[in-house]
Design a protein around this motif. Structure first.
Motif, PDB file in Angstrom:
ATOM      1  N   ARG A 134       0.794  -1.301  -0.113  1.00 55.97           N
ATOM      2  CA  ARG A 134      -0.035   0.005  -0.048  1.00 55.97           C
ATOM      3  C   ARG A 134       0.870   1.301  -0.250  1.00 55.97           C
ATOM      4  NH1 ARG A 134      -2.583   0.447   4.618  1.00 55.97           N
ATOM      5  NH2 ARG A 134      -4.092   1.694   3.905  1.00 55.97           N
ATOM      6  N   LEU A 135       1.708   1.207  -1.004  1.00 54.98           N
ATOM      7  CA  LEU A 135       2.798   2.488  -0.969  1.00 54.98           C
ATOM      8  C   LEU A 135       2.273   3.447  -1.793  1.00 54.98           C
ATOM      9  CD1 LEU A 135       6.125   0.283  -1.180  1.00 54.98           C
ATOM     10  CD2 LEU A 135       5.076   1.012   1.006  1.00 54.98           C
ATOM     11  N   ASP A 136       2.728   4.632  -1.449  1.00 54.44           N
ATOM     12  CA  ASP A 136       2.864   5.850  -2.387  1.00 54.44           C
ATOM     13  C   ASP A 136       3.591   5.864  -3.675  1.00 54.44           C
ATOM     14  OD1 ASP A 136       0.282   7.034  -1.178  1.00 54.44           O
ATOM     15  OD2 ASP A 136       1.785   7.656   0.318  1.00 54.44           O
ATOM     16  N   PRO A 137       3.385   5.660  -4.948  1.00 56.45           N
ATOM     17  CA  PRO A 137       4.362   5.509  -6.169  1.00 56.45           C
ATOM     18  C   PRO A 137       5.037   6.624  -6.458  1.00 56.45           C
ATOM     19  CG  PRO A 137       2.270   5.751  -6.991  1.00 56.45           C
ATOM     20  CD  PRO A 137       2.301   5.733  -5.434  1.00 56.45           C
ATOM     21  N   GLY A 138       5.084   7.968  -5.680  1.00 50.97           N
ATOM     22  CA  GLY A 138       6.005   8.962  -5.954  1.00 50.97           C
ATOM     23  C   GLY A 138       5.130  10.475  -5.550  1.00 50.97           C
ATOM     24  N   ALA A 139       6.076  11.363  -5.217  1.00 50.58           N
ATOM     25  CA  ALA A 139       5.601  12.601  -5.097  1.00 50.58           C
ATOM     26  C   ALA A 139       4.512  13.420  -5.841  1.00 50.58           C
ATOM     27  CB  ALA A 139       6.785  13.425  -4.887  1.00 50.58           C
ATOM     28  N   VAL A 140       4.960  13.424  -7.129  1.00 51.44           N
ATOM     29  CA  VAL A 140       3.955  13.854  -8.044  1.00 51.44           C
ATOM     30  C   VAL A 140       2.777  13.145  -8.153  1.00 51.44           C
ATOM     31  CG1 VAL A 140       3.455  14.564 -10.497  1.00 51.44           C
ATOM     32  CG2 VAL A 140       5.644  15.121  -9.515  1.00 51.44           C
ATOM     33  N   ALA A 141       2.770  11.748  -8.356  1.00 50.79           N
ATOM     34  CA  ALA A 141       1.801  10.899  -8.277  1.00 50.79           C
ATOM     35  C   ALA A 141       0.854  11.041  -7.296  1.00 50.79           C
ATOM     36  CB  ALA A 141       1.979   9.563  -8.735  1.00 50.79           C
ATOM     37  N   VAL A 142       1.430  11.199  -6.059  1.00 49.76           N
ATOM     38  CA  VAL A 142       0.842  11.091  -4.811  1.00 49.76           C
ATOM     39  C   VAL A 142       0.193  12.399  -4.645  1.00 49.76           C
ATOM     40  CG1 VAL A 142       1.156  11.345  -2.218  1.00 49.76           C
ATOM     41  CG2 VAL A 142       2.442   9.637  -3.425  1.00 49.76           C
ATOM     42  N   ALA A 143       0.765  13.844  -4.958  1.00 49.87           N
ATOM     43  CA  ALA A 143       0.170  14.983  -5.058  1.00 49.87           C
ATOM     44  C   ALA A 143      -1.060  15.014  -5.568  1.00 49.87           C
ATOM     45  CB  ALA A 143       1.058  15.923  -5.402  1.00 49.87           C
ATOM     46  N   ALA A 144      -1.020  14.456  -7.000  1.00 44.91           N
ATOM     47  CA  ALA A 144      -2.079  14.457  -7.905  1.00 44.91           C
ATOM     48  C   ALA A 144      -3.380  13.908  -7.376  1.00 44.91           C
ATOM     49  CB  ALA A 144      -1.548  14.197  -9.364  1.00 44.91           C
ATOM     50  N   LEU A 145      -3.084  12.494  -7.043  1.00 50.92           N
ATOM     51  CA  LEU A 145      -4.013  11.742  -6.519  1.00 50.92           C
ATOM     52  C   LEU A 145      -4.715  12.104  -5.355  1.00 50.92           C
ATOM     53  CD1 LEU A 145      -2.150   8.358  -7.268  1.00 50.92           C
ATOM     54  CD2 LEU A 145      -4.371   8.974  -8.510  1.00 50.92           C
ATOM     55  N   ASP A 146      -3.756  12.913  -4.423  1.00 45.78           N
ATOM     56  CA  ASP A 146      -4.529  13.215  -3.121  1.00 45.78           C
ATOM     57  C   ASP A 146      -5.361  14.325  -3.407  1.00 45.78           C
ATOM     58  OD1 ASP A 146      -4.360  12.582  -0.254  1.00 45.78           O
ATOM     59  OD2 ASP A 146      -3.337  14.447  -0.012  1.00 45.78           O
ATOM     60  N   SER A 147      -4.750  15.205  -4.082  1.00 41.41           N
ATOM     61  CA  SER A 147      -5.442  16.545  -4.251  1.00 41.41           C
ATOM     62  C   SER A 147      -6.763  16.297  -5.470  1.00 41.41           C
ATOM     63  CB  SER A 147      -4.472  17.665  -4.924  1.00 41.41           C
ATOM     64  OG  SER A 147      -4.047  17.325  -5.995  1.00 41.41           O
ATOM     65  N   GLY A 148      -6.795  15.183  -5.760  1.00 38.48           N
ATOM     66  CA  GLY A 148      -8.168  14.974  -6.916  1.00 38.48           C
ATOM     67  C   GLY A 148      -7.870  15.411  -8.116  1.00 38.48           C
ATOM     68  N   VAL A 149      -6.514  15.919  -8.772  1.00 41.39           N
ATOM     69  CA  VAL A 149      -6.336  15.964  -9.854  1.00 41.39           C
ATOM     70  C   VAL A 149      -6.515  14.795 -10.984  1.00 41.39           C
ATOM     71  CG1 VAL A 149      -4.584  16.567 -11.740  1.00 41.39           C
ATOM     72  CG2 VAL A 149      -4.629  17.900  -9.469  1.00 41.39           C
ATOM     73  N   ILE A 150      -5.981  13.646 -10.468  1.00 41.83           N
ATOM     74  CA  ILE A 150      -6.109  12.461 -11.375  1.00 41.83           C
ATOM     75  C   ILE A 150      -6.859  11.446 -10.211  1.00 41.83           C
ATOM     76  CG2 ILE A 150      -4.484  13.040 -13.245  1.00 41.83           C
ATOM     77  CD1 ILE A 150      -2.654  11.112 -11.632  1.00 41.83           C
ATOM     78  N   ASN A 151      -7.149  10.423 -10.885  1.00 41.57           N
ATOM     79  CA  ASN A 151      -7.407   9.040 -10.212  1.00 41.57           C
ATOM     80  C   ASN A 151      -6.796   7.825 -10.776  1.00 41.57           C
ATOM     81  OD1 ASN A 151      -9.071   8.098 -12.083  1.00 41.57           O
ATOM     82  ND2 ASN A 151     -10.976   9.159 -11.230  1.00 41.57           N
ATOM     83  N   ARG A 152      -6.803   6.557 -10.251  1.00 37.53           N
ATOM     84  CA  ARG A 152      -6.311   5.613 -10.740  1.00 37.53           C
ATOM     85  C   ARG A 152      -6.344   5.312 -12.445  1.00 37.53           C
ATOM     86  NH1 ARG A 152      -4.355   2.085 -13.516  1.00 37.53           N
ATOM     87  NH2 ARG A 152      -3.631   0.220 -12.854  1.00 37.53           N
ATOM     88  N   SER A 153      -7.748   5.784 -12.839  1.00 37.44           N
ATOM     89  CA  SER A 153      -8.041   5.082 -14.216  1.00 37.44           C
ATOM     90  C   SER A 153      -7.709   6.567 -15.079  1.00 37.44           C
ATOM     91  CB  SER A 153      -9.344   4.807 -14.263  1.00 37.44           C
ATOM     92  OG  SER A 153     -10.422   5.892 -13.681  1.00 37.44           O
ATOM     93  N   SER A 154      -7.351   7.664 -14.513  1.00 40.89           N
ATOM     94  CA  SER A 154      -7.248   8.939 -15.189  1.00 40.89           C
ATOM     95  C   SER A 154      -6.131   8.477 -16.369  1.00 40.89           C
ATOM     96  CB  SER A 154      -6.703  10.072 -14.405  1.00 40.89           C
ATOM     97  OG  SER A 154      -7.725  10.478 -13.503  1.00 40.89           O
ATOM     98  N   THR A 155      -6.233   9.398 -17.513  1.00 40.61           N
ATOM     99  CA  THR A 155      -5.252   8.993 -18.882  1.00 40.61           C
ATOM    100  C   THR A 155      -4.839  10.497 -19.117  1.00 40.61           C
ATOM    101  OG1 THR A 155      -6.896   8.599 -20.492  1.00 40.61           O
ATOM    102  CG2 THR A 155      -6.083   6.741 -19.296  1.00 40.61           C
ATOM    103  N   VAL A 156      -3.899  10.470 -19.871  1.00 42.57           N
ATOM    104  CA  VAL A 156      -3.082  11.528 -20.601  1.00 42.57           C
ATOM    105  C   VAL A 156      -2.676  10.861 -21.867  1.00 42.57           C
ATOM    106  CG1 VAL A 156      -1.411  13.052 -20.702  1.00 42.57           C
ATOM    107  CG2 VAL A 156      -2.577  13.003 -18.686  1.00 42.57           C
ATOM    108  N   TYR A 157      -3.153  11.579 -22.826  1.00 43.94           N
ATOM    109  CA  TYR A 157      -2.608  11.263 -24.265  1.00 43.94           C
ATOM    110  C   TYR A 157      -1.301  11.616 -24.490  1.00 43.94           C
ATOM    111  CZ  TYR A 157      -2.823  10.043 -29.298  1.00 43.94           C
ATOM    112  OH  TYR A 157      -2.744   9.577 -30.394  1.00 43.94           O
ATOM    113  N   CYS A 158      -0.336  10.421 -24.932  1.00 43.17           N
ATOM    114  CA  CYS A 158       0.859  10.896 -25.091  1.00 43.17           C
ATOM    115  C   CYS A 158       1.335  10.612 -26.807  1.00 43.17           C
ATOM    116  CB  CYS A 158       1.963  10.007 -24.519  1.00 43.17           C
ATOM    117  SG  CYS A 158       3.942  10.209 -24.839  1.00 43.17           S
TER     118      CYS A 158
END
Length: 226
Positions: A54-78
């Protein structure tokens, strides 16, 4: 100490490019530090996905998920080029990935476009706050003098909006030390609890072997698991 970890850390200055990386171009310390951070992200994800962690995978990912910017299923087109800015078009190699990328895939393949976009939306104010809590840009508490490094902030004299996306992948004005990265990885392994970092486990009497002083765990910060 039984571990050879700090021996490896001391040799990082000799590394130009890891043998398992996808190319042989030289890299500087900042780039190498970013790759260490990406590796820590990946290890956290592996523990989560394969071993029930149950680890947090990284500072940016943690911050984004925790602040509601993204969730586990959110995507960005690359598609290899980030086109949000008219005058700044940073790129991604798209190594191993392309198209709609979720957070796990982004961490696995180090997708620049994903973290450019998430970093821009999260803002450096938010992800810097998490980075500090995880031991980046602050003193770790080791028993010798240490550099504190620095994170990219809106107070930087050269700040522009594009620095937020650079900093989201560990670049911009961001500089961290190997010891801070070890602290960061330790915070992930300890489920968001950052302990003071030590080189010395104990001080012994060389004649008798008696323990004169032993290092005790000291909590420096906590990221709550939400």
């Amino acid at each position: 100490m039984k571990s050879h970890f700090f021996a490896y850390i001391s040799r990082m200055r000799f590394i130009q490019r890891w043998a398992l990386m996808r190319n042989t171009a030289p890299e500087n310390v900042q780039e190498h530090s970013h790759q260490v951070a990406v590796l820590a992200h990946a290890l956290a994800v592996i523990r989560n996905e394969k071993f029930g962690g149950r680890l947090d995978p990284g500072a940016v990912a943690v911050a984004a998920l925790d602040s509601g910017v993204i969730n586990r299923s959110s995507t960005v087109y690359c598609n290899g080029v980030y086109t949000y800015y008219d005058d700044y078009r940073p790129k991604c190699t798209r190594h191993g990935h392309s198209g709609n990328i979720d957070v796990i895939t982004a961490i696995k393949w180090s997708c620049n476009i994903f973290f450019y976009d998430v970093g821009r939306r999260t803002t450096s104010d938010v992800y810097d706050a998490y980075a500090y809590k995880m031991g980046l840009g602050v003193r770790t508490g080791v028993e010798v003098n240490e550099a504190t490094g620095r994170l990219t902030t809106k107070n930087d004299s050269n700040y522009t909006a594009s620095l937020d996306v650079q900093a989201a992948i560990g670049q911009g004005n961001t500089v961290v030390t190997p010891v801070q990265l070890a602290t960061y990885a330790g915070t992930l392994a300890n489920r968001g609890i950052r302990y003071r970092t030590h080189f010395v486990k104990a001080i012994l009497d060389t004649n008798t072997g008696e323990v004169l002083q032993e290092t005790q765990p000291e909590v420096m910060d906590v990221i709550e698991d939400r």
